[in-house]
Design a protein around this motif. Structure first.
Motif: not given
Length: 283
Positions: A208-219, A246-258
């Motif tokens: 399953l490929i989860v594509d979040v490129s269209g997400v406008s807001q996240i917390n 997106q870059p803003y996701m890394a700011l909103k959820v700092p540990h997302f990528a990790q």
């Protein structure tokens, strides 16, 4: 007074919040001690929301005889509010033998319906002592019951819309894409998780490929839900790739990528599909 309160009502996030607001309104209007919402489950009534003033006459989660039986009487009474000014003297309560300890008390309640006419439950007020009930109190209860019916329908409609808001798109074999678009709130995130888990099991999805490129807001809360989705899918054997962070996701959820360490992360769908062994040819 109640009309002004309703006009100034906030946008409710769910039925629970709307029920709390309705009970607060009644506590300022009715001159009674306790107000509650009961939900009908089968033949039984269960108290799901309570607002007490002077003392705790009713408790949330209660299934005791008095409030639940009065709620049942309210449903049997029909669409109009049931008013019992003296519990110990009313024919219904005396016949059922439920007036002990509240003989001088009073009760009022109105049924809450779904749009199709089936019963959700009741909104009620009760006091174990005498009280003067305002003449317009039945109308207030009926109005608030109607408000809660409206909220129930909105909540149900929202859940139905959200179940379609993140469709699983099969592309070949047991590979599918989950495009997530728009604002993702906590309720929607939970709905997505439930729906995706069901669809993956039903369709036998292995990748399953989860594509979040269209997400406008996240917390951070929603980020946790999405992380949970990826981890649970991996636990049940579904290989997961995440694209479009997106870059803003890394700011909103700092540990997302990790937190996604070990999960395939790609910039877009094309690169993810290529890594999975798919090739693209131009006609």
């Amino acid at each position: 007074m109640v009309r002004g309160n309703l006009e100034n009502a906030q946008n409710f996030s769910d039925f629970d919040e709307a029920a709390s607001y309705a009970l607060q309104i009644l506590s300022k209007q009715a001159g009674m001690n306790s107000f509650y919402v009961a939900k009908q489950e089968g033949e039984a009534q269960h108290v799901v929301k309570v607002h007490n003033l002077k003392h705790h006459l009713i408790e949330e989660g209660q299934v005791s005889v008095l409030p639940c039986t009065l709620s049942a009487l309210c449903v049997e009474h029909g669409a109009q509010a049931l008013v019992i000014e003296h519990i110990g003297e009313h024919a219904l309560t005396r016949a059922l033998g439920i007036a002990d300890g509240v003989e001088t008390g009073c009760f009022i309640g109105a049924p809450i319906f779904y749009e199709d006419g089936s019963v959700y439950g009741t909104i009620c007020g009760i006091d174990d002592g005498p009280c003067e009930l305002p003449a317009d109190l039945p109308f207030i209860f009926e109005t608030l019951a109607t408000l809660l019916t409206y909220v129930l329908e909105l909540e149900q409609a929202y859940e139905e819309i959200e179940s379609l808001a993140a469709p699983l798109v099969p592309i070949v074999g047991k590979v599918a894409i989950l495009p997530i678009i728009g604002e993702v709130r906590a309720l929607r995130a939970k709905t997505i998780i439930d729906q995706v888990m069901h669809d993956c099991a039903e369709k036998g999805i292995e990748v399953l490929i989860v594509d979040v490129s269209g997400v406008s807001q996240i917390n951070s809360e929603v980020g946790e839900h999405l992380l949970k989705l990826v981890k649970v899918l991996e636990l049940i054997g579904v290989k997961t790739a995440v694209t479009g962070i997106q870059p803003y996701m890394a700011l909103k959820v700092p540990h997302f990528a990790q937190a996604l360490k070990g999960t395939m992360i790609e910039a877009n769908l094309e690169t993810a599909l290529k890594r999975l062994g798919f090739s693209f040819q131009q006609n």
